[in-house]
Design an enzyme around this catalytic site. Sequence first.
Site, short mmCIF file in Angstrom:
data_model
loop_
_atom_site.label_atom_id
_atom_site.label_comp_id
_atom_site.label_asym_id
_atom_site.label_seq_id
_atom_site.Cartn_x
_atom_site.Cartn_y
_atom_site.Cartn_z
N ARG A 69 -4.24 5.72 7.78
CA ARG A 69 -4.08 7.07 7.23
C ARG A 69 -5.39 7.81 7.40
O ARG A 69 -6.47 7.23 7.35
CB ARG A 69 -3.75 7.01 5.73
CG ARG A 69 -2.32 6.63 5.43
CD ARG A 69 -2.00 6.78 3.95
NE ARG A 69 -2.71 5.85 3.12
CZ ARG A 69 -3.76 6.15 2.37
NH1 ARG A 69 -4.25 7.38 2.33
NH2 ARG A 69 -4.36 5.23 1.64
N TYR A 197 0.72 6.56 13.60
CA TYR A 197 0.50 5.50 12.62
C TYR A 197 1.38 5.73 11.37
O TYR A 197 1.43 6.85 10.84
CB TYR A 197 -0.98 5.42 12.21
CG TYR A 197 -1.13 4.53 11.01
CD1 TYR A 197 -1.05 3.14 11.16
CD2 TYR A 197 -1.22 5.05 9.73
CE1 TYR A 197 -1.08 2.32 10.05
CE2 TYR A 197 -1.27 4.23 8.61
CZ TYR A 197 -1.19 2.87 8.78
OH TYR A 197 -1.21 2.04 7.69
N LYS A 206 4.27 8.37 1.90
CA LYS A 206 3.19 9.02 1.14
C LYS A 206 3.39 10.54 1.08
O LYS A 206 3.13 11.17 0.06
CB LYS A 206 1.84 8.70 1.78
CG LYS A 206 1.54 7.22 1.90
CD LYS A 206 1.47 6.55 0.55
CE LYS A 206 0.99 5.12 0.69
NZ LYS A 206 0.95 4.45 -0.60
N HIS A 226 2.04 6.19 -7.65
CA HIS A 226 1.66 5.14 -6.70
C HIS A 226 1.68 3.80 -7.45
O HIS A 226 0.63 3.24 -7.76
CB HIS A 226 0.25 5.47 -6.18
CG HIS A 226 -0.19 4.67 -5.01
ND1 HIS A 226 -1.51 4.55 -4.64
CD2 HIS A 226 0.50 3.96 -4.09
CE1 HIS A 226 -1.62 3.80 -3.56
NE2 HIS A 226 -0.41 3.42 -3.21
N SER A 248 -5.83 0.87 -3.34
CA SER A 248 -5.55 -0.10 -2.29
C SER A 248 -6.54 -1.27 -2.36
O SER A 248 -7.63 -1.15 -2.93
CB SER A 248 -5.59 0.57 -0.92
OG SER A 248 -6.74 1.33 -0.81
N CYS A 250 -6.20 -3.95 -4.08
CA CYS A 250 -6.29 -4.59 -5.39
C CYS A 250 -5.08 -5.48 -5.66
O CYS A 250 -4.87 -5.92 -6.79
CB CYS A 250 -6.40 -3.53 -6.48
SG CYS A 250 -7.97 -2.66 -6.45
N ASP A 277 5.12 -0.19 -4.03
CA ASP A 277 4.17 0.88 -3.70
C ASP A 277 4.39 2.19 -4.46
O ASP A 277 3.44 2.85 -4.82
CB ASP A 277 4.22 1.16 -2.19
CG ASP A 277 3.04 1.98 -1.69
OD1 ASP A 277 1.91 1.76 -2.19
OD2 ASP A 277 3.23 2.84 -0.81
N SER A 369 -3.30 -3.92 10.10
CA SER A 369 -2.03 -4.16 10.78
C SER A 369 -0.94 -4.39 9.74
O SER A 369 -1.22 -4.81 8.62
CB SER A 369 -2.15 -5.35 11.73
OG SER A 369 -2.63 -6.49 11.06
N ARG A 370 0.29 -4.09 10.12
CA ARG A 370 1.36 -3.98 9.12
C ARG A 370 2.64 -4.70 9.52
O ARG A 370 2.90 -4.91 10.70
CB ARG A 370 1.71 -2.48 8.94
CG ARG A 370 0.56 -1.62 8.46
CD ARG A 370 0.45 -1.67 6.97
NE ARG A 370 -0.70 -0.94 6.46
CZ ARG A 370 -0.75 -0.42 5.24
NH1 ARG A 370 0.27 -0.52 4.42
NH2 ARG A 370 -1.83 0.20 4.82
N ARG A 401 -10.73 -2.83 -9.35
CA ARG A 401 -11.58 -3.96 -9.03
C ARG A 401 -12.95 -3.69 -9.65
O ARG A 401 -13.69 -2.84 -9.16
CB ARG A 401 -11.65 -4.02 -7.49
CG ARG A 401 -12.39 -5.15 -6.89
CD ARG A 401 -12.40 -4.97 -5.37
NE ARG A 401 -11.14 -5.33 -4.75
CZ ARG A 401 -10.82 -6.55 -4.35
NH1 ARG A 401 -11.67 -7.54 -4.51
NH2 ARG A 401 -9.67 -6.78 -3.77
N ASN A 497 -1.70 -14.29 -13.17
CA ASN A 497 -1.67 -12.96 -13.79
C ASN A 497 -0.46 -12.81 -14.72
O ASN A 497 -0.43 -11.95 -15.58
CB ASN A 497 -1.66 -11.85 -12.71
CG ASN A 497 -2.99 -11.80 -11.97
OD1 ASN A 497 -4.01 -12.25 -12.49
ND2 ASN A 497 -2.98 -11.26 -10.77
C1 OXD Z 1 -1.56 2.78 1.07
C2 OXD Z 1 -0.33 2.14 1.57
O1 OXD Z 1 -2.41 3.14 1.89
O2 OXD Z 1 0.51 1.80 0.73
O3 OXD Z 1 -1.69 2.94 -0.15
O4 OXD Z 1 -0.17 1.99 2.79
MN MN Z 2 0.14 2.55 -1.25
#
Ligand code: OXD
Ligand code: MN
Length: 585
Positions: A69, A197, A206, A226, A248, A250, A277, A369-370, A401, A497
């Site tokens: 992004r 992307y 988003k 988010h 992100s 975390c 997300d 990478s996704r 964090r 957790n």
């Molecule tokens: C982000 C995603 O960048 O979820 O937050 O891809």
């Molecule tokens: Mn996100």
Amino acid sequence: MYNNKYVNEWVEQMAAMTQPDEIVWLDGSQEEKERLTKQALSTGELIELNQTELPGCYYHKTAENDVARVEHLTFICTEKKEDAGPINNWMEKSAAYAKLGTLFTGSMKGRTMYVIPYIMGPANSEFSKVGIEITDSIYVVLNMRIMTRMGKIAMDMLGDSPNFIKGLHSKGEINPEKRYICHFPEDNAIWSIGSGYGGNVLLGKKCFALRIASWLGRKEGWMAEHMLILGVQDPTGNTQYVSAAFPSACGKTNLAMLIPPKKYQEMGYKVWTVGDDIAWLRIGEDGRLWAVNPESGFFGVAPGTSMKSNPNALLTCKKNTIFTNVAINTADNTVWWEGMGVPAPAEAIDWRGNKWTPDSTEKAAHPNSRFTAPAGQCPCISENWEDPAGVPISAIVFGGRRAKVAPLVYQSFDWEHGVFIGSTMASETTAAATGAVGVVRRDPMAMRPFCGYNMGDYFQHWLEMGKKIPNPPKIFNVNWFRTDENGKFIWPGFGDNLRVLLWILARCNGQVDAVETAIGYVPNPEDIDLEGSGIDLDTLKGLLSIDKDSWTTEVADIEKHLAQFDRLPEEIKNQYEALKKRING
Ligand code: OXD
Ligand code: MN
């Protein structure tokens, strides 16, 4: 073509500007998927992976200059700058249309324009909204097929209404100099050019489900956040839901797909994923806050995903998945990435398309990478994940964090104090990212890059919502990342957790007391079960401690953070003053 005249007129206008060779209207059928996949394979836009090991899986490589992004090229385009606020990049609306109009003119010459109707949210839910994305990328079409409910189903829901989000995307020249991701919340429109992307081009995610939706939520009295959504099922079979916002890196996807420690599994506890997300939240008739996940897939970061860190994510992407910018194992045409928990292949094709061996100094997979995988394939997907009514939220969790300051968990005194905690949320940068390590970056509600309007107004909206929810969720803050003097994480994290989530739910159910401190309610250490965690009570006491000196510095930093908001609500100012007094005496 469908027969919604508003859609048709708009598509006609966009086609007149972008000048595609042909227009293809998508219906979401299986036949259509197969046809487009074949076409993408023939041009190299997709590469077929090993269909025995990874049935229905394909590979895509983006341009080297187009792998993430681009926040500096992302704009909120309103008439007045103050409506975008101090955090967003802003372009004046008509100037933005003019600037991007030039880039879009003729951008689809020699290409096909695809028209993708899609729904964010379950079909025919009160929560859900329809978008139309126009794109010149088959990769976008095939990803949108996974991430949204797309095709005829969306047009059936839209009917003859003009209420849809207009998303226009063209790859353009994939040139960072000519790349813009522009949002026009006053017009329900998004224009994205120059990128291929995911986060920049899957406009339902988003751009719509957070930036435009946050604007709509304020206007219409709901919230777009988010946040992951998960359900914790206790041994009696009762499930309670939690939504959680983290910046992100975390561990949002990991928390959403948490596997309970062995002891809890044996007792009958289960954790169910609703979303990883984004959450859309509305006040239900029963006076509670209800949430849906507007997406229908996961666009997850591959590196670091292993059978140890997140087996549910890895199992989700075993079939019908599009992998982007990971490495391909040359021997068997499967995928590989750093942190997959299996030995590196003897030879691979890296994300740039070059030959790679374990001796290479470069990464095989791009760090961003996704995988794009259908949520329904997740082994721990909640049976209610597509419920049109959503799921009722018992607790909202914020987190970041923090190596030192924030304790493992604390609860806000009330909703207003919870909003203050969210508005000052922070996370420290890690060695994994460029720049200095341990620098605190404030990311209110993890929405810094995603809030489609003035952040001060956004805080106000949270406060107003709190006044309207008769039975609001309790608000908490967690920090899994405190470190010892050697910089090692103290809390084991991951499945453990759940121990913290159970304290949170016990608080929501009025089952445990807590200690009132200057920053909020902190657990009595014996109320967090440690059996089998490898942590002793003294260590937990350390994790729950609040250091006055660190908090004095924190308060000063919060003051600087809040000073940047031109429309900071009075309540947040008062909360800040009250915290300062409690800390400094
Ligand atoms: C982000 C995603 O960048 O979820 O937050 O891809
Ligand atoms: Mn996100």
